[in-house]
Design an enzyme around this catalytic site. Structure first.
Site, mmCIF file in Angstrom:
data_model
loop_
_atom_site.group_PDB
_atom_site.id
_atom_site.type_symbol
_atom_site.label_atom_id
_atom_site.label_comp_id
_atom_site.label_asym_id
_atom_site.label_seq_id
_atom_site.Cartn_x
_atom_site.Cartn_y
_atom_site.Cartn_z
ATOM 1 N N HIS A 1 0.861 -1.191 0.000
ATOM 2 C CA HIS A 1 0.000 0.000 0.000
ATOM 3 C C HIS A 1 0.898 1.241 0.000
ATOM 4 O O HIS A 1 1.971 1.245 0.618
ATOM 5 C CB HIS A 1 -0.907 -0.010 1.238
ATOM 6 C CG HIS A 1 -1.958 1.049 1.161
ATOM 7 N ND1 HIS A 1 -1.692 2.359 1.452
ATOM 8 C CD2 HIS A 1 -3.247 1.000 0.773
ATOM 9 C CE1 HIS A 1 -2.799 3.077 1.270
ATOM 10 N NE2 HIS A 1 -3.756 2.269 0.851
ATOM 11 N N GLU B 1 -3.984 2.555 -7.059
ATOM 12 C CA GLU B 1 -4.332 3.652 -6.162
ATOM 13 C C GLU B 1 -3.446 4.851 -6.485
ATOM 14 O O GLU B 1 -2.317 4.936 -5.969
ATOM 15 C CB GLU B 1 -4.115 3.232 -4.711
ATOM 16 C CG GLU B 1 -4.936 2.034 -4.310
ATOM 17 C CD GLU B 1 -5.157 1.990 -2.804
ATOM 18 O OE1 GLU B 1 -6.317 1.922 -2.412
ATOM 19 O OE2 GLU B 1 -4.187 2.046 -2.051
HETATM 20 P P1 13P Z 1 -9.430 6.583 0.616
HETATM 21 O O1 13P Z 1 -10.624 5.801 0.116
HETATM 22 O O2 13P Z 1 -9.607 7.093 2.013
HETATM 23 O O3 13P Z 1 -8.997 7.638 -0.350
HETATM 24 O O4 13P Z 1 -8.240 5.550 0.732
HETATM 25 C C1 13P Z 1 -7.918 4.794 -0.363
HETATM 26 C C2 13P Z 1 -6.991 3.740 0.087
HETATM 27 O O5 13P Z 1 -5.860 4.011 0.437
HETATM 28 C C3 13P Z 1 -7.515 2.377 0.149
HETATM 29 O O6 13P Z 1 -6.499 1.463 0.367
#
Ligand code: 13P
Length: 245
Positions: free
Chosen positions: A90, A157
């Site tokens: 992550h 992401e």
């Molecule tokens: P948010 O949905 O708070 O932007 O976070 C995304 C995330 O890091 C999910 O792993």
């Protein structure tokens, strides 16, 4: 849709929200999408005790079941506790714990070795996007991963669209372009069946509906909205509706 959607709640460093374990919790929903909760290590047993499909936010990449690794938790321990998914790389761990691309791939390989399912997180920061390097960044993050492994998930992401500091949301077109690119990197056998999730401030709104209708977006990795169960349920409703079409 040939791939069943997956919606994962990344609770990050937060306690389970009230109601998360109740009968009507969206984490326990069995609709058109697979739903998994990814709580802190402290809440894993509680979730599994309620038959919630549960992931871990991290697992040790070292090939040992136990030993002198202060602060770590082994893949074997996770597997023995019936964890079935592990987030790998992550962006918050890459940034705050200096996890390198190599570390993340080692971790994903360790997950596979223990018969669990890695969710490999990739994504560029705003500077990298501004300079047009986003695809290079993502392909470097995935380099060395054995794409011919049994089964795995990739989560895209974009860092610039995550959390409270998000500059803006990615458009469905921007996300789809990257998802299609990621799919093109996979080996032929896995290209059609591997789920690629989008995770950048996903909320129960029209954008989520547009996202899930993109051909290469197979679900969501949800951060903030997984702490507000009505919102998480709203996201599931949107996915269920799109999948029912
Ligand atoms: P948010 O949905 O708070 O932007 O976070 C995304 C995330 O890091 C999910 O792993």
């Amino acid at each position: 849709m040939e791939r069943r959607p997956l919606v994962a709640a990344n609770l990050k460093m937060n306690d389970l929200p009230e109601g998360a374990l109740e009968e009507d919790s969206p984490f326990r929903e069995r609709g058109n999408a697979d739903v998994i909760a990814i709580p802190t290590f402290l809440d894993i047993d509680k979730c599994i005790g309620k038959y919630i499909i549960t992931g871990a936010q991290y697992g040790g990449r070292f090939d040992v079941a136990e030993g002198a690794y202060t602060g770590d938790i082994s893949m074997q321990m996770l597997y023995d506790r019936r964890v079935r998914y592990v987030l790998c790389g992550h962006s918050e761990r890459r940034e705050l714990h200096n996890e390198s691309n190599d570390n993340v791939i080692e971790q994903a390989v360790a997950v596979l070795k223990h018969n669990m399912h890695p969710i490999i997180c990739v994504g560029e920061n705003s500077e990298q996007r501004k300079t047009g390097k986003e695809k290079d960044v993502v392909s470097e993050q995935l380099a060395g991963f054995p794409f011919n492994s049994v089964s795995y998930t990739v989560a895209y992401e974009p860092i610039w669209a995550i959390g409270e500091k998000a500059l803006r949301a990615a458009t469905p077109e921007e996300a789809e372009e990257m998802h299609a690119y990621i799919r093109s990197l996979l080996d032929e056998e896995h290209r059609a069946v591997t789920r690629i999730l989008y995770g950048g401030s996903v909320k129960p709104n029209d954008e989520a509906g547009k996202m899930i209708r993109q051909p290469n977006i197979d679900g969501f990795l949800v951060g903030g909205c997984s702490l507000q169960l009505d919102k998480f349920k709203g996201i599931l409703d949107i996915v269920n509706e799109a999948t029912g079409e």
